[in-house]
Design a protein around this motif. Structure first.
Motif, PDB file in Angstrom:
ATOM      1  N   VAL A  80       0.848  -1.204   0.000  1.00  0.00           N
ATOM      2  CA  VAL A  80       0.000   0.000   0.000  1.00  0.00           C
ATOM      3  C   VAL A  80       0.880   1.249   0.000  1.00  0.00           C
ATOM      4  O   VAL A  80       0.627   2.196  -0.746  1.00  0.00           O
ATOM      5  CB  VAL A  80      -0.967   0.002   1.207  1.00  0.00           C
ATOM      6  N   LEU A  81       1.926   1.248   0.823  1.00  0.00           N
ATOM      7  CA  LEU A  81       2.832   2.398   0.872  1.00  0.00           C
ATOM      8  C   LEU A  81       3.465   2.644  -0.498  1.00  0.00           C
ATOM      9  O   LEU A  81       3.494   3.784  -0.979  1.00  0.00           O
ATOM     10  CB  LEU A  81       3.919   2.192   1.927  1.00  0.00           C
ATOM     11  N   ASN A  82       3.971   1.599  -1.127  1.00  0.00           N
ATOM     12  CA  ASN A  82       4.573   1.749  -2.460  1.00  0.00           C
ATOM     13  C   ASN A  82       3.568   2.305  -3.458  1.00  0.00           C
ATOM     14  O   ASN A  82       3.891   3.188  -4.251  1.00  0.00           O
ATOM     15  CB  ASN A  82       5.123   0.412  -2.972  1.00  0.00           C
ATOM     16  N   LEU A  83       2.355   1.796  -3.423  1.00  0.00           N
ATOM     17  CA  LEU A  83       1.322   2.266  -4.345  1.00  0.00           C
ATOM     18  C   LEU A  83       1.002   3.739  -4.122  1.00  0.00           C
ATOM     19  O   LEU A  83       0.923   4.524  -5.073  1.00  0.00           O
ATOM     20  CB  LEU A  83       0.060   1.415  -4.183  1.00  0.00           C
ATOM     21  N   ILE A  84       0.867   4.126  -2.862  1.00  0.00           N
ATOM     22  CA  ILE A  84       0.567   5.525  -2.544  1.00  0.00           C
ATOM     23  C   ILE A  84       1.701   6.437  -2.999  1.00  0.00           C
ATOM     24  O   ILE A  84       1.471   7.482  -3.611  1.00  0.00           O
ATOM     25  CB  ILE A  84       0.292   5.695  -1.029  1.00  0.00           C
ATOM     26  N   VAL A  85       2.930   6.045  -2.697  1.00  0.00           N
ATOM     27  CA  VAL A  85       4.082   6.873  -3.080  1.00  0.00           C
ATOM     28  C   VAL A  85       4.197   6.962  -4.602  1.00  0.00           C
ATOM     29  O   VAL A  85       4.408   8.034  -5.160  1.00  0.00           O
ATOM     30  CB  VAL A  85       5.380   6.328  -2.447  1.00  0.00           C
ATOM     31  N   LEU A  86       4.060   5.838  -5.284  1.00  0.00           N
ATOM     32  CA  LEU A  86       4.197   5.842  -6.744  1.00  0.00           C
ATOM     33  C   LEU A  86       3.094   6.639  -7.424  1.00  0.00           C
ATOM     34  O   LEU A  86       3.334   7.300  -8.436  1.00  0.00           O
ATOM     35  CB  LEU A  86       4.231   4.408  -7.280  1.00  0.00           C
ATOM     36  N   LEU A  87       1.872   6.580  -6.872  1.00  0.00           N
ATOM     37  CA  LEU A  87       0.776   7.361  -7.450  1.00  0.00           C
ATOM     38  C   LEU A  87       0.894   8.842  -7.105  1.00  0.00           C
ATOM     39  O   LEU A  87       0.342   9.686  -7.787  1.00  0.00           O
ATOM     40  CB  LEU A  87      -0.581   6.823  -6.988  1.00  0.00           C
ATOM     41  N   GLY A  88       1.618   9.126  -6.025  1.00  0.00           N
ATOM     42  CA  GLY A  88       1.832  10.517  -5.616  1.00  0.00           C
ATOM     43  C   GLY A  88       3.046  11.094  -6.324  1.00  0.00           C
ATOM     44  O   GLY A  88       3.142  11.100  -7.548  1.00  0.00           O
ATOM     45  N   LEU A 112       3.000   7.822   4.910  1.00  0.00           N
ATOM     46  CA  LEU A 112       3.055   6.863   6.010  1.00  0.00           C
ATOM     47  C   LEU A 112       1.777   6.902   6.845  1.00  0.00           C
ATOM     48  O   LEU A 112       1.259   5.858   7.254  1.00  0.00           O
ATOM     49  CB  LEU A 112       4.275   7.132   6.899  1.00  0.00           C
ATOM     50  N   ILE A 113       1.271   8.088   7.085  1.00  0.00           N
ATOM     51  CA  ILE A 113       0.027   8.235   7.852  1.00  0.00           C
ATOM     52  C   ILE A 113      -1.135   7.594   7.094  1.00  0.00           C
ATOM     53  O   ILE A 113      -1.942   6.866   7.671  1.00  0.00           O
ATOM     54  CB  ILE A 113      -0.240   9.718   8.170  1.00  0.00           C
ATOM     55  N   LEU A 114      -1.224   7.858   5.797  1.00  0.00           N
ATOM     56  CA  LEU A 114      -2.289   7.267   4.982  1.00  0.00           C
ATOM     57  C   LEU A 114      -2.161   5.733   4.947  1.00  0.00           C
ATOM     58  O   LEU A 114      -3.156   5.015   5.059  1.00  0.00           O
ATOM     59  CB  LEU A 114      -2.254   7.842   3.562  1.00  0.00           C
ATOM     60  N   THR A 115      -0.938   5.229   4.836  1.00  0.00           N
ATOM     61  CA  THR A 115      -0.716   3.773   4.840  1.00  0.00           C
ATOM     62  C   THR A 115      -1.145   3.170   6.166  1.00  0.00           C
ATOM     63  O   THR A 115      -1.798   2.120   6.194  1.00  0.00           O
ATOM     64  CB  THR A 115       0.767   3.462   4.570  1.00  0.00           C
ATOM     65  N   ALA A 116      -0.798   3.824   7.270  1.00  0.00           N
ATOM     66  CA  ALA A 116      -1.201   3.331   8.595  1.00  0.00           C
ATOM     67  C   ALA A 116      -2.718   3.314   8.712  1.00  0.00           C
ATOM     68  O   ALA A 116      -3.310   2.342   9.213  1.00  0.00           O
ATOM     69  CB  ALA A 116      -0.591   4.195   9.688  1.00  0.00           C
ATOM     70  N   PHE A 117      -3.382   4.367   8.232  1.00  0.00           N
ATOM     71  CA  PHE A 117      -4.846   4.436   8.287  1.00  0.00           C
ATOM     72  C   PHE A 117      -5.477   3.309   7.466  1.00  0.00           C
ATOM     73  O   PHE A 117      -6.372   2.610   7.933  1.00  0.00           O
ATOM     74  CB  PHE A 117      -5.334   5.799   7.783  1.00  0.00           C
ATOM     75  N   ILE A 118      -4.991   3.108   6.250  1.00  0.00           N
ATOM     76  CA  ILE A 118      -5.537   2.056   5.380  1.00  0.00           C
ATOM     77  C   ILE A 118      -5.286   0.680   5.999  1.00  0.00           C
ATOM     78  O   ILE A 118      -6.174  -0.186   5.988  1.00  0.00           O
ATOM     79  CB  ILE A 118      -4.942   2.153   3.961  1.00  0.00           C
ATOM     80  N   SER A 119      -4.106   0.469   6.569  1.00  0.00           N
ATOM     81  CA  SER A 119      -3.788  -0.817   7.189  1.00  0.00           C
ATOM     82  C   SER A 119      -4.667  -1.078   8.414  1.00  0.00           C
ATOM     83  O   SER A 119      -5.153  -2.194   8.612  1.00  0.00           O
ATOM     84  CB  SER A 119      -2.314  -0.880   7.577  1.00  0.00           C
ATOM     85  N   LEU A 120      -4.878  -0.058   9.241  1.00  0.00           N
ATOM     86  CA  LEU A 120      -5.753  -0.212  10.408  1.00  0.00           C
ATOM     87  C   LEU A 120      -7.196  -0.469   9.986  1.00  0.00           C
ATOM     88  O   LEU A 120      -7.896  -1.283  10.596  1.00  0.00           O
ATOM     89  CB  LEU A 120      -5.665   1.012  11.310  1.00  0.00           C
TER      90      LEU A 120
END
Length: 154
Positions: free
Chosen positions: A25-33, A50-58
Motif C-alpha cells: 500500500v505504501l509503495n502504491l501511494i508513493v508511486l501514485l503521488g 506513512l500516515i495514509l498507509t497506517a490508516f488504510i492498514s488499520l
C-alpha cells in the motif's frame, strides 16, 4: 471465538498479511503521488504517505476482524458445538447437524502450532483442532504425532 479468529488468521494467504499488505500500500501511494525520486530528495515528504498507509492498514485490520466475528457468529448459529476425532483411519468431524469422515489420504497438508493444529483437505478447506479439544497434554501430543505421521507434509 478467539480460537476461531486465530484459525482464520492462520489461513490468510501470505500476500494478505499485514507485513506484505502495508508495504505494498505504501509503495502504491508513493508511486501514485510524487514518486520515489521525491522521497529520496525530501524524506520528510513521506510522512503523509506513512500516515495514509497506517490508516488504510488499520482500516483493513478492523474490517478483517469484523468479518471474522460475523463469520464466527454465523458458524456457531449454523453448526452449534464442534468436536473432532482422529483415528488410524482418518478424521471424523462432528457438529450438531452433520458428521464428516475423511481418510488420511484426502488431506493435503497440516499446520501445527503450540495450541492449535489445522488439517487441510483443500487449499482453504480444513478441520481445526485446538488444544481445548483434548482432555490431557498426552492426548494432544498423540494427536499431533498422528497428524505428522499421516499427512504428507505434516
Amino acid at each position: 471465538m478467539d480460537e476461531f479468529l486465530r484459525v482464520q488468521r492462520m489461513c490468510v494467504p501470505v500476500w494478505a498479511r499485514w507485513y506484505v499488505f502495508a508495504p505494498c500500500v505504501l509503495n502504491l501511494i508513493v508511486l501514485l503521488g510524487a514518486g520515489w525520486s521525491k522521497v529520496v530528495s525530501e524524506p520528510t515528504s513521506l510522512l503523509p504517505d506513512l500516515i495514509l498507509t497506517a490508516f488504510i492498514s488499520l482500516l483493513a485490520a478492523a474490517i478483517t476482524r469484523y468479518t471474522g466475528v460475523r463469520a464466527w457468529r454465523k458458524t456457531t448459529l449454523l453448526v452449534g458445538g464442534i468436536r473432532g476425532v482422529a483415528t488410524d483411519w482418518g478424521i471424523e468431524w462432528i457438529t450438531a447437524n452433520t458428521t464428516s469422515k475423511f481418510e488420511w489420504s484426502k488431506f493435503v497438508k497440516a499446520r501445527q502450532e503450540a495450541d492449535l493444529s489445522l488439517v487441510f483437505y483443500a487449499t482453504r478447506g480444513l478441520f481445526y483442532f485446538p488444544r481445548s479439544f483434548f482432555a490431557s497434554e498426552h492426548e494432544w501430543q498423540q494427536f499431533n504425532t498422528l497428524v505428522r505421521s499421516r499427512v504428507k507434509n505434516g
